[in-house]
Write a protein that holds these residues in place. Structure first.
Motif, mmCIF file in Angstrom:
data_model
loop_
_atom_site.group_PDB
_atom_site.id
_atom_site.type_symbol
_atom_site.label_atom_id
_atom_site.label_comp_id
_atom_site.label_asym_id
_atom_site.label_seq_id
_atom_site.Cartn_x
_atom_site.Cartn_y
_atom_site.Cartn_z
ATOM 1 N N GLN A 1 0.840 -1.205 0.000
ATOM 2 C CA GLN A 1 0.000 0.000 0.000
ATOM 3 C C GLN A 1 0.871 1.249 0.000
ATOM 4 N N LEU A 2 1.900 1.234 0.842
ATOM 5 C CA LEU A 2 2.793 2.386 0.940
ATOM 6 C C LEU A 2 3.507 2.632 -0.388
ATOM 7 N N LEU A 3 4.011 1.560 -1.004
ATOM 8 C CA LEU A 3 4.737 1.716 -2.259
ATOM 9 C C LEU A 3 3.828 2.201 -3.381
ATOM 10 N N LEU A 4 2.610 1.657 -3.437
ATOM 11 C CA LEU A 4 1.698 2.092 -4.494
ATOM 12 C C LEU A 4 1.383 3.573 -4.349
ATOM 13 N N TYR A 5 1.152 4.018 -3.120
ATOM 14 C CA TYR A 5 0.905 5.445 -2.891
ATOM 15 C C TYR A 5 2.107 6.280 -3.332
ATOM 16 N N GLU A 6 3.305 5.847 -2.937
ATOM 17 C CA GLU A 6 4.508 6.608 -3.266
ATOM 18 C C GLU A 6 4.698 6.709 -4.773
ATOM 19 N N TRP A 7 4.444 5.620 -5.481
ATOM 20 C CA TRP A 7 4.604 5.642 -6.933
ATOM 21 C C TRP A 7 3.511 6.462 -7.601
ATOM 22 N N LYS A 8 2.295 6.401 -7.046
ATOM 23 C CA LYS A 8 1.211 7.223 -7.592
ATOM 24 C C LYS A 8 1.537 8.705 -7.399
ATOM 25 N N LYS A 9 2.142 9.038 -6.277
ATOM 26 C CA LYS A 9 2.524 10.421 -5.988
ATOM 27 C C LYS A 9 3.515 10.947 -7.028
ATOM 28 N N LYS A 10 4.286 10.056 -7.603
ATOM 29 C CA LYS A 10 5.249 10.433 -8.631
ATOM 30 C C LYS A 10 4.632 10.409 -10.038
ATOM 31 N N ASN A 11 3.286 10.391 -10.081
ATOM 32 C CA ASN A 11 2.529 10.444 -11.353
ATOM 33 C C ASN A 11 2.712 9.199 -12.216
ATOM 34 N N GLN A 12 2.957 8.073 -11.577
ATOM 35 C CA GLN A 12 3.016 6.842 -12.348
ATOM 36 C C GLN A 12 1.606 6.293 -12.532
ATOM 37 N N LEU A 13 1.466 5.385 -13.476
ATOM 38 C CA LEU A 13 0.142 4.926 -13.896
ATOM 39 C C LEU A 13 -0.420 3.880 -12.938
ATOM 40 N N LEU A 14 -0.779 4.326 -11.746
ATOM 41 C CA LEU A 14 -1.356 3.435 -10.750
ATOM 42 C C LEU A 14 -2.569 4.096 -10.108
ATOM 43 N N GLU A 15 -3.556 3.290 -9.751
ATOM 44 C CA GLU A 15 -4.754 3.767 -9.070
ATOM 45 C C GLU A 15 -4.985 2.900 -7.839
ATOM 46 N N PHE A 16 -5.689 3.452 -6.859
ATOM 47 C CA PHE A 16 -5.880 2.720 -5.612
ATOM 48 C C PHE A 16 -6.747 1.477 -5.789
ATOM 49 N N GLU A 17 -7.552 1.434 -6.843
ATOM 50 C CA GLU A 17 -8.339 0.227 -7.115
ATOM 51 C C GLU A 17 -7.431 -0.970 -7.372
ATOM 52 N N GLN A 18 -6.194 -0.672 -7.799
ATOM 53 C CA GLN A 18 -5.259 -1.755 -8.098
ATOM 54 C C GLN A 18 -4.720 -2.422 -6.841
ATOM 55 N N LEU A 19 -5.036 -1.856 -5.684
ATOM 56 C CA LEU A 19 -4.682 -2.519 -4.429
ATOM 57 C C LEU A 19 -5.381 -3.869 -4.310
ATOM 58 N N LYS A 20 -6.494 -4.010 -5.012
ATOM 59 C CA LYS A 20 -7.223 -5.285 -4.989
ATOM 60 C C LYS A 20 -6.344 -6.411 -5.499
ATOM 61 N N ALA A 21 -5.516 -6.120 -6.505
ATOM 62 C CA ALA A 21 -4.619 -7.135 -7.059
ATOM 63 C C ALA A 21 -3.525 -7.520 -6.077
ATOM 64 N N LEU A 22 -3.341 -6.693 -5.038
ATOM 65 C CA LEU A 22 -2.350 -6.970 -3.996
ATOM 66 C C LEU A 22 -3.002 -7.531 -2.734
ATOM 67 N N ASN A 23 -4.278 -7.955 -2.855
ATOM 68 C CA ASN A 23 -5.039 -8.550 -1.750
ATOM 69 C C ASN A 23 -5.240 -7.601 -0.577
ATOM 70 N N VAL A 24 -5.341 -6.302 -0.864
ATOM 71 C CA VAL A 24 -5.608 -5.303 0.166
ATOM 72 C C VAL A 24 -7.116 -5.168 0.334
ATOM 73 N N SER A 25 -7.576 -4.979 1.549
ATOM 74 C CA SER A 25 -9.008 -4.930 1.838
ATOM 75 C C SER A 25 -9.706 -3.795 1.087
ATOM 76 N N SER A 26 -10.964 -3.982 0.795
ATOM 77 C CA SER A 26 -11.762 -2.937 0.148
ATOM 78 C C SER A 26 -11.855 -1.706 1.048
ATOM 79 N N PHE A 27 -11.793 -1.918 2.365
ATOM 80 C CA PHE A 27 -11.787 -0.818 3.331
ATOM 81 C C PHE A 27 -10.630 0.129 3.053
ATOM 82 N N MET A 28 -9.426 -0.421 2.869
ATOM 83 C CA MET A 28 -8.261 0.434 2.644
ATOM 84 C C MET A 28 -8.224 1.000 1.226
#
Length: 316
Positions: free
Chosen positions: A97-124
């Motif tokens: 979660q931390l890495l995805l946020y950091e990379w998104k902050k750098k304008n890389q092509l990532l969205e928080f919905e993609q946390l699902k592919a990392l088995n992160v809860s829908s809550f987060m």
């Protein structure tokens, strides 16, 4: 390279970096602390680093002179397994979660919905988007506290092995009564702050502890002092990391973690989304009342004396 392929490559890198940094307590602690240094708006990363340091101290306590007399080898092994598994699971869930946020902050092509592919809860998944839109640092920190403790409840705390051998034993009740379950925040000046939790087996109590620790950690009168300690003192897992500075050394040994334990191999997490069909957690977001930090070195010393006498009685 199309957008989908870029995303898959980035997610693969996140998984690989998580695995690399999730080897043991030392690597986890350093990864949290490095991340916070790069992204100080993510308060939970600092909280996780400090709690991880305390977990390392608790792990090596189990191989110290006093604890080897107080607790049987099988009980110590079970407690260590609980610590190691819990900290491994939290890192495995939170660091992506931390890495995805950091990379998104750098304008890389990532969205928080993609946390699902990392088995992160829908809550987060929802809470990260809320943070991105509103920048409420305290809410995000609390959300991560809730998420990781609910994850532990599903994956670790409900296991019969731990409930029988740890939480329902006379020794656990004795240690609970003596307040040995505490998290310490040392400083380079020799002061010690911290919080303790009663009834560690209760998820609500663990969430409250996390919120109290976060409030204490970011209190303006001690925040910089705790950061100075964290960035100046190499984490070894031994309590001597702070005891030699705070003049709290005792007759009890405190070994270095990597000289004491091998690298453990963990089975994959169950991948359960605790937030599916879960009761409302709104009450957990209630903010704790800010209190003036209280120096507790004398209190910790008193508890150390109690532990010493427990050791002496065990020898008899």
């Amino acid at each position: 390279m199309n957008h989908l392929l870029v995303t898959e490559t980035q997610l693969h890198k996140i998984k690989r970096m998580t695995m690399k940094n999730n080897l043991d307590n030392i690597s986890r602690t350093k990864a949290y602390e490095r991340f916070y240094k790069r992204n100080p708006e993510i308060r939970w990363a600092l909280l996780a680093g400090i709690v991880s340091r305390n977990a390392g101290w608790n792990m090596t306590d189990l191989e110290s002179t006093w604890f080897k007399e107080i607790l049987e080898p099988s009980t110590r092994a079970t407690i260590f397994a609980m610590y190691e598994r819990s900290n491994w699971l939290i890192f495995q869930d939170a660091y992506p979660q931390l890495l995805l946020y950091e990379w998104k902050k750098k304008n890389q092509l990532l969205e928080f919905e993609q946390l699902k592919a990392l088995n992160v809860s829908s809550f987060m998944q929802k809470e990260w988007q809320v943070f991105w839109d509103k920048r409420d640092e305290i809410r995000l920190c609390t959300a991560l506290i809730i998420n990781e403790q609910q994850l532990l409840e599903k994956e670790v705390m409900s296991r019969k092995t731990y409930s029988k051998k740890i939480f329902h034993t006379l020794r656990y009740q004795l240690e609970e009564h003596a307040h040995f379950s505490y998290v310490l925040l040392p400083t380079l000046e020799g002061s010690v702050y911290g919080q303790y939790v009663r009834n560690f087996a209760d998820v609500g109590q663990r969430i409250k502890l996390g919120k109290r620790l976060a409030m204490l950690l970011f209190h303006p009168t001690i925040h910089t002092d705790i950061l100075d300690f964290m960035y100046s003192i190499e984490h070894t897992g031994s309590r001597r990391d702070y005891e030699r500075i705070c003049k709290m050394e005792s007759q009890n040994s405190s070994p270095i973690l990597r000289w004491t334990y091998p690298i453990f191999s963990h089975p994959p997490a169950k991948g359960i989304d605790w937030s599916t069909n879960h009761k409302d957690v709104t009450s957990f977001f209630r903010r704790v009342k800010e209190k003036k930090p209280k120096e507790i070195r004398r209190w910790v010393h008193k508890k150390r004396v109690e532990l010493y006498w427990l050791y002496k009685v065990s020898r008899l």
